[in-house]
Design a protein around this motif. Structure first.
Motif, mmCIF file in Angstrom:
data_model
loop_
_atom_site.group_PDB
_atom_site.id
_atom_site.type_symbol
_atom_site.label_atom_id
_atom_site.label_comp_id
_atom_site.label_asym_id
_atom_site.label_seq_id
_atom_site.Cartn_x
_atom_site.Cartn_y
_atom_site.Cartn_z
ATOM 1 N N THR A 184 0.862 -1.184 0.000
ATOM 2 C CA THR A 184 0.000 0.000 0.000
ATOM 3 C C THR A 184 0.897 1.232 0.000
ATOM 4 N N ALA A 185 0.445 2.261 -0.690
ATOM 5 C CA ALA A 185 1.162 3.535 -0.719
ATOM 6 C C ALA A 185 0.120 4.632 -0.667
ATOM 7 N N ARG A 186 -0.043 5.204 0.521
ATOM 8 C CA ARG A 186 -1.090 6.215 0.693
ATOM 9 C C ARG A 186 -0.483 7.472 1.298
ATOM 10 N N SER A 187 -0.887 8.601 0.740
ATOM 11 C CA SER A 187 -0.412 9.880 1.245
ATOM 12 C C SER A 187 -1.392 10.957 0.834
ATOM 13 N N VAL A 188 -1.440 12.024 1.645
ATOM 14 C CA VAL A 188 -2.201 13.190 1.234
ATOM 15 C C VAL A 188 -1.653 13.725 -0.080
ATOM 16 N N ALA A 189 -0.374 13.484 -0.348
ATOM 17 C CA ALA A 189 0.242 13.819 -1.629
ATOM 18 C C ALA A 189 0.017 12.650 -2.581
ATOM 19 N N ASP A 190 -1.206 12.535 -3.107
ATOM 20 C CA ASP A 190 -1.565 11.369 -3.916
ATOM 21 C C ASP A 190 -0.678 11.224 -5.150
ATOM 22 N N GLY A 191 -0.173 12.341 -5.669
ATOM 23 C CA GLY A 191 0.688 12.289 -6.828
ATOM 24 C C GLY A 191 2.040 11.652 -6.555
ATOM 25 N N LEU A 192 2.386 11.473 -5.279
ATOM 26 C CA LEU A 192 3.662 10.848 -4.918
ATOM 27 C C LEU A 192 3.481 9.427 -4.390
ATOM 28 N N ALA A 193 2.246 8.948 -4.356
ATOM 29 C CA ALA A 193 1.970 7.638 -3.761
ATOM 30 C C ALA A 193 2.130 6.524 -4.781
ATOM 31 N N ALA A 194 3.313 6.443 -5.371
ATOM 32 C CA ALA A 194 3.590 5.381 -6.340
ATOM 33 C C ALA A 194 3.799 4.059 -5.605
ATOM 34 N N PRO A 195 3.172 2.979 -6.069
ATOM 35 C CA PRO A 195 3.337 1.699 -5.385
ATOM 36 C C PRO A 195 4.604 0.959 -5.766
ATOM 37 N N MET A 196 5.376 1.533 -6.716
ATOM 38 C CA MET A 196 6.565 0.822 -7.192
ATOM 39 C C MET A 196 7.613 1.823 -7.644
ATOM 40 N N CYS A 197 8.846 1.385 -7.613
ATOM 41 C CA CYS A 197 9.958 2.132 -8.199
ATOM 42 C C CYS A 197 10.336 1.447 -9.502
ATOM 43 N N GLY A 198 10.768 2.213 -10.470
ATOM 44 C CA GLY A 198 11.092 1.638 -11.758
ATOM 45 C C GLY A 198 12.551 1.213 -11.877
ATOM 46 N N VAL A 199 12.815 0.348 -12.829
ATOM 47 C CA VAL A 199 14.187 -0.066 -13.120
ATOM 48 C C VAL A 199 14.991 1.126 -13.640
ATOM 49 N N HIS A 200 14.427 1.849 -14.588
ATOM 50 C CA HIS A 200 15.127 2.990 -15.173
ATOM 51 C C HIS A 200 15.282 4.127 -14.162
ATOM 52 N N THR A 201 14.207 4.398 -13.419
ATOM 53 C CA THR A 201 14.290 5.513 -12.472
ATOM 54 C C THR A 201 15.282 5.216 -11.351
ATOM 55 N N LEU A 202 15.311 3.992 -10.867
ATOM 56 C CA LEU A 202 16.258 3.664 -9.806
ATOM 57 C C LEU A 202 17.696 3.835 -10.298
ATOM 58 N N ALA A 203 17.963 3.450 -11.526
ATOM 59 C CA ALA A 203 19.310 3.591 -12.066
ATOM 60 C C ALA A 203 19.724 5.063 -12.135
ATOM 61 N N HIS A 204 18.808 5.923 -12.543
ATOM 62 C CA HIS A 204 19.119 7.351 -12.628
ATOM 63 C C HIS A 204 19.275 7.976 -11.247
ATOM 64 N N ILE A 205 18.425 7.574 -10.321
ATOM 65 C CA ILE A 205 18.508 8.125 -8.965
ATOM 66 C C ILE A 205 19.827 7.725 -8.308
ATOM 67 N N LYS A 206 20.233 6.471 -8.484
ATOM 68 C CA LYS A 206 21.518 6.035 -7.933
ATOM 69 C C LYS A 206 22.671 6.862 -8.495
ATOM 70 N N ARG A 207 22.581 7.170 -9.768
ATOM 71 C CA ARG A 207 23.685 7.861 -10.430
ATOM 72 C C ARG A 207 23.698 9.363 -10.149
ATOM 73 N N TYR A 208 22.533 9.999 -10.110
ATOM 74 C CA TYR A 208 22.513 11.455 -10.154
ATOM 75 C C TYR A 208 21.967 12.155 -8.906
ATOM 76 N N VAL A 209 21.227 11.476 -8.067
ATOM 77 C CA VAL A 209 20.581 12.142 -6.931
ATOM 78 C C VAL A 209 21.456 12.010 -5.688
ATOM 79 N N ASP A 210 21.697 13.133 -5.024
ATOM 80 C CA ASP A 210 22.595 13.136 -3.872
ATOM 81 C C ASP A 210 21.959 12.536 -2.627
ATOM 82 N N GLU A 211 20.662 12.753 -2.464
ATOM 83 C CA GLU A 211 20.019 12.325 -1.218
ATOM 84 C C GLU A 211 18.516 12.245 -1.441
ATOM 85 N N VAL A 212 17.873 11.311 -0.744
ATOM 86 C CA VAL A 212 16.412 11.222 -0.719
ATOM 87 C C VAL A 212 15.968 11.262 0.737
ATOM 88 N N VAL A 213 15.074 12.176 1.053
ATOM 89 C CA VAL A 213 14.566 12.300 2.414
ATOM 90 C C VAL A 213 13.058 12.065 2.415
#
Length: 315
Positions: free
Chosen positions: A223-252
């Motif tokens: 389940t993925a529920r939030s008042v921020a419904d646009g961010l309540a993705a139930p899954m992470c993607g293969v492509h997005t995870l690869a880009h986040i690992k490479r380019y994003v400094d931090e996730v909070v």
């Protein structure tokens, strides 16, 4: 690791969608600067076509489909903004669209998708399974809401505009759902301005990206529920995870109460009618998980404005 999107693909996307989408403005607020102790600039994607950045990547995808793929019609799954974006982009390209949405989706987002001409299928239960079944039964062309290199490249066009308008950024704060926005934006920022930090923010109850980074593989949430419904993705993607690992400094991660408080604050101080998903970056500032550099400039992406006002006012 899957091949990463390159700058040339982002430049091609920018040329492809030019004249079809808005070049969204930058907004400043002295009150918010004083409140958070630094200099902020806001990329106002709520003024984009369909009221969300999502249309950048999805239109880019639709415009790259061949005649057979268009003729079969397109389908996506979405809590709202990708649904409206595909419906609008498909109509603009003369393509039939089907969107699979949760039964509890924000009514305004359901209405928007229908108003653009899409068939809306509301689902109780497993959204992904319903989407895959319809796709296969009808032979529809899949347009993934975020985990697609062409969609990521389209999202990256925000970064090109951002750096053209504010070339001396210190930090970029980006809301995270499935990771398409932060993937495209971060690759542009890091390739063109390596000194800038890119920080993603996601809801604590929809933290699929944080979990995926911890495990090293794309995770799914029961389940993925939030008042921020646009961010309540139930899954992470293969492509997005690869880009986040490479380019994003931090996730909070931030909680829903902070997101609501941030939505009210930004609406009050800037008069921008942003949706809660777009306020997640300010929730991180309120909670103190992100602090502003007193000497640098921090950009916050206001990702969309398709809000249900009762969600914000009722809490």
């Amino acid at each position: 690791m899957d091949e990463l999107v390159g700058l040339e693909q982002v430049y091609a996307a920018a040329e492809r969608v030019a004249g079809r989408l808005h070049r969204t403005p930058m907004v400043e607020s002295e009150t918010l600067d004083e409140r958070f102790g630094g200099r902020l600039t806001l990329k106002a994607e709520l003024f984009q076509k369909t009221g969300s950045y999502k249309v950048r990547g999805i239109l880019n995808k639709v415009l790259t489909l061949d005649a057979d793929e268009r003729g079969r019609g397109v389908i996506t799954l979405s809590a709202g903004n990708a649904a409206g974006s595909l419906a609008w982009a498909a109509r603009a390209a003369g393509v039939a669209a089907t969107v699979v949405m949760p039964a509890g989706a924000v009514p305004a987002k359901v209405d928007a998708a229908r108003s653009y001409g899409a068939e809306v299928v509301l689902v109780e239960g497993d959204l992904l399974a319903a989407y895959e079944r319809l796709r296969d039964e009808r032979g529809l062309t899949a347009v993934h809401p975020f985990d697609d290199p062409t969609v990521i490249a389209g999202a990256g066009t925000i970064g090109l505009e951002l750096l053209a308008d504010r070339p001396s950024l210190d930090t970029v704060l980006v809301p995270i759902g499935g990771g398409g926005l932060v993937s495209g934006l971060a690759l542009v920022i890091k390739e063109l301005l390596p000194s800038a930090r890119v920080i993603g923010i996601e809801p604590v109850n929809a933290d699929v990206v944080s979990r995926s980074l911890a495990s090293g593989v794309p995770e799914k949430l029961p389940t993925a529920r939030s008042v921020a419904d646009g961010l309540a993705a139930p899954m992470c993607g293969v492509h997005t995870l690869a880009h986040i690992k490479r380019y994003v400094d931090e996730v909070v991660r931030v909680d829903d109460d902070s997101i609501v408080e941030a939505t009210r604050l930004v609406m009050s101080r800037t008069k921008l009618a942003l949706e809660p998903a777009a306020a997640a970056t300010f929730a991180a500032l309120l909670e103190g998980s992100v602090t502003l550099s007193p000497d640098g400039l921090t950009a916050c992406v206001i990702s969309g404005g398709n809000l249900d006002v009762t969600t914000v006012l009722a809490r």
